[in-house]
Design a protein around this motif. Structure first.
Motif, PDB file in Angstrom:
ATOM      1  N   GLN A   1      -6.380   1.603  -0.960  1.00 25.82           N
ATOM      2  CA  GLN A   1      -6.479   0.496  -1.909  1.00 25.82           C
ATOM      3  C   GLN A   1      -6.986   0.991  -3.261  1.00 25.82           C
ATOM      4  O   GLN A   1      -6.441   0.648  -4.314  1.00 25.82           O
ATOM      5  N   ALA A   2      -8.026   1.814  -3.240  1.00 19.70           N
ATOM      6  CA  ALA A   2      -8.603   2.330  -4.488  1.00 19.70           C
ATOM      7  C   ALA A   2      -7.572   3.156  -5.262  1.00 19.70           C
ATOM      8  O   ALA A   2      -7.443   3.014  -6.489  1.00 19.70           O
ATOM      9  N   HIS A   3      -6.844   4.015  -4.557  1.00 19.56           N
ATOM     10  CA  HIS A   3      -5.819   4.817  -5.229  1.00 19.56           C
ATOM     11  C   HIS A   3      -4.706   3.927  -5.768  1.00 19.56           C
ATOM     12  O   HIS A   3      -4.172   4.174  -6.852  1.00 19.56           O
ATOM     13  N   GLY A   4      -4.360   2.884  -5.017  1.00 18.22           N
ATOM     14  CA  GLY A   4      -3.323   1.957  -5.476  1.00 18.22           C
ATOM     15  C   GLY A   4      -3.731   1.248  -6.743  1.00 18.22           C
ATOM     16  O   GLY A   4      -2.914   1.061  -7.658  1.00 18.22           O
ATOM     17  N   GLU A   5      -4.988   0.842  -6.799  1.00 13.29           N
ATOM     18  CA  GLU A   5      -5.492   0.166  -7.999  1.00 13.29           C
ATOM     19  C   GLU A   5      -5.479   1.081  -9.211  1.00 13.29           C
ATOM     20  O   GLU A   5      -5.392   0.624 -10.346  1.00 13.29           O
ATOM     21  N   ASP A   6      -5.555   2.396  -8.938  1.00 11.86           N
ATOM     22  CA  ASP A   6      -5.482   3.377 -10.026  1.00 11.86           C
ATOM     23  C   ASP A   6      -4.045   3.793 -10.321  1.00 11.86           C
ATOM     24  O   ASP A   6      -3.808   4.624 -11.196  1.00 11.86           O
ATOM     25  N   GLY A   7      -3.081   3.242  -9.553  1.00 15.48           N
ATOM     26  CA  GLY A   7      -1.680   3.577  -9.769  1.00 15.48           C
ATOM     27  C   GLY A   7      -1.243   4.876  -9.131  1.00 15.48           C
ATOM     28  O   GLY A   7      -0.193   5.411  -9.471  1.00 15.48           O
ATOM     29  N   HIS A   8      -2.022   5.407  -8.187  1.00 13.88           N
ATOM     30  CA  HIS A   8      -1.707   6.678  -7.532  1.00 13.88           C
ATOM     31  C   HIS A   8      -0.967   6.428  -6.217  1.00 13.88           C
ATOM     32  O   HIS A   8      -1.553   6.430  -5.143  1.00 13.88           O
ATOM     33  N   ALA A   9       0.323   6.218  -6.309  1.00 16.35           N
ATOM     34  CA  ALA A   9       1.128   5.865  -5.135  1.00 16.35           C
ATOM     35  C   ALA A   9       1.120   6.965  -4.076  1.00 16.35           C
ATOM     36  O   ALA A   9       1.080   6.677  -2.870  1.00 16.35           O
TER      37      ALA A   9
ATOM     38  N   THR B   1      -0.280   6.376  -0.312  1.00 10.26           N
ATOM     39  CA  THR B   1       0.575   6.572   0.856  1.00 10.26           C
ATOM     40  C   THR B   1      -0.093   7.485   1.877  1.00 10.26           C
ATOM     41  O   THR B   1      -0.067   7.212   3.079  1.00 10.26           O
ATOM     42  N   LYS B   2      -0.711   8.557   1.413  1.00  4.60           N
ATOM     43  CA  LYS B   2      -1.386   9.508   2.308  1.00  4.60           C
ATOM     44  C   LYS B   2      -2.477   8.801   3.115  1.00  4.60           C
ATOM     45  O   LYS B   2      -2.544   8.922   4.343  1.00  4.60           O
ATOM     46  N   HIS B   3      -3.334   8.051   2.447  1.00  6.29           N
ATOM     47  CA  HIS B   3      -4.437   7.378   3.140  1.00  6.29           C
ATOM     48  C   HIS B   3      -3.937   6.206   3.993  1.00  6.29           C
ATOM     49  O   HIS B   3      -4.483   5.934   5.064  1.00  6.29           O
TER      50      HIS B   3
ATOM     51  N   GLY C   1       2.883  -1.226   3.167  1.00  7.06           N
ATOM     52  CA  GLY C   1       2.208  -0.533   2.071  1.00  7.06           C
ATOM     53  C   GLY C   1       2.709   0.893   1.911  1.00  7.06           C
ATOM     54  O   GLY C   1       2.933   1.357   0.785  1.00  7.06           O
ATOM     55  N   ILE C   2       2.906   1.561   3.035  1.00  2.00           N
ATOM     56  CA  ILE C   2       3.433   2.934   2.992  1.00  2.00           C
ATOM     57  C   ILE C   2       4.844   2.927   2.401  1.00  2.00           C
ATOM     58  O   ILE C   2       5.177   3.755   1.544  1.00  2.00           O
ATOM     59  N   LYS C   3       5.668   2.001   2.865  1.00  2.00           N
ATOM     60  CA  LYS C   3       7.055   1.918   2.375  1.00  2.00           C
ATOM     61  C   LYS C   3       7.076   1.732   0.858  1.00  2.00           C
ATOM     62  O   LYS C   3       7.788   2.451   0.144  1.00  2.00           O
ATOM     63  N   HIS C   4       6.261   0.802   0.365  1.00  3.29           N
ATOM     64  CA  HIS C   4       6.245   0.559  -1.077  1.00  3.29           C
ATOM     65  C   HIS C   4       5.573   1.699  -1.831  1.00  3.29           C
ATOM     66  O   HIS C   4       5.961   2.026  -2.961  1.00  3.29           O
ATOM     67  N   GLY C   5       4.559   2.327  -1.231  1.00  2.00           N
ATOM     68  CA  GLY C   5       3.929   3.484  -1.861  1.00  2.00           C
ATOM     69  C   GLY C   5       4.902   4.632  -2.033  1.00  2.00           C
ATOM     70  O   GLY C   5       4.914   5.307  -3.067  1.00  2.00           O
TER      71      GLY C   5
ATOM     72  N   ASP D   1       1.510  -1.399  -7.020  1.00  2.00           N
ATOM     73  CA  ASP D   1       0.967  -2.756  -7.053  1.00  2.00           C
ATOM     74  C   ASP D   1       1.299  -3.532  -5.775  1.00  2.00           C
ATOM     75  O   ASP D   1       0.432  -4.168  -5.174  1.00  2.00           O
ATOM     76  N   VAL D   2       2.549  -3.446  -5.322  1.00  2.00           N
ATOM     77  CA  VAL D   2       2.956  -4.139  -4.097  1.00  2.00           C
ATOM     78  C   VAL D   2       2.278  -3.489  -2.895  1.00  2.00           C
ATOM     79  O   VAL D   2       1.788  -4.174  -1.997  1.00  2.00           O
ATOM     80  N   ALA D   3       2.223  -2.154  -2.884  1.00  2.00           N
ATOM     81  CA  ALA D   3       1.586  -1.431  -1.790  1.00  2.00           C
ATOM     82  C   ALA D   3       0.111  -1.801  -1.684  1.00  2.00           C
ATOM     83  O   ALA D   3      -0.417  -1.997  -0.582  1.00  2.00           O
ATOM     84  N   THR D   4      -0.549  -1.926  -2.815  1.00  2.00           N
ATOM     85  CA  THR D   4      -1.973  -2.276  -2.835  1.00  2.00           C
ATOM     86  C   THR D   4      -2.209  -3.641  -2.196  1.00  2.00           C
ATOM     87  O   THR D   4      -3.152  -3.820  -1.422  1.00  2.00           O
TER      88      THR D   4
END
Length: 114
Positions: free
Chosen positions: A40-48, A52-54, A86-90, A96-99
């Motif tokens: 979630q934190a990486h997603g909020e920072d835009g780090h897809a 995905t890894k986490h 979330g993984i698929k969208h990441g 944003d969708v993954a988050t």
């Protein structure tokens, strides 16, 4: 008397064995939540990529927790679905969708009885 002693010993053994199942389940749930939080934190920072890894790590732990007590894990079932989305969208770069899916997964993990 021998039968009573055997029954007591078997009951104690069964109880000790079940404690490990509950402990393992709790560990997997905790690990799933920890990795989902990082995703979630990486997603909020835009780090897809990192999201995905986490999210994948979280998914593995969530599946283990899910298997431990399948009848009590409606929320873990939902968490797994959201982690997979979330993984698929990441992987598509849609942080944003993954988050949002990761956030929903965390909510369901919290609602899980374990």
């Amino acid at each position: 008397m021998k039968t009573l002693t055997s029954m007591i010993a078997m009951s104690a053994l069964a109880m000790l064995m079940s404690v490990n199942v509950y402990a393992d389940d709790g560990v997997h749930t905790s690990e799933a939540m920890e990795h989902a939080g990082k995703a979630q934190a990486h997603g909020e920072d835009g780090h897809a990529k990192e999201l995905t890894k986490h999210a994948k790590e979280s998914l593995e732990h969530a599946k283990h927790a899910q298997k431990a007590h399948a009848d009590a894990h409606h929320h873990m079932d939902e968490a797994v679905k959201h982690l997979e989305e979330g993984i698929k969208h990441g992987e598509m770069g849609h942080a944003d969708v993954a988050t949002k899916h990761i956030e929903d997964a965390i909510k369901h993990m919290r609602e899980s009885a374990h």
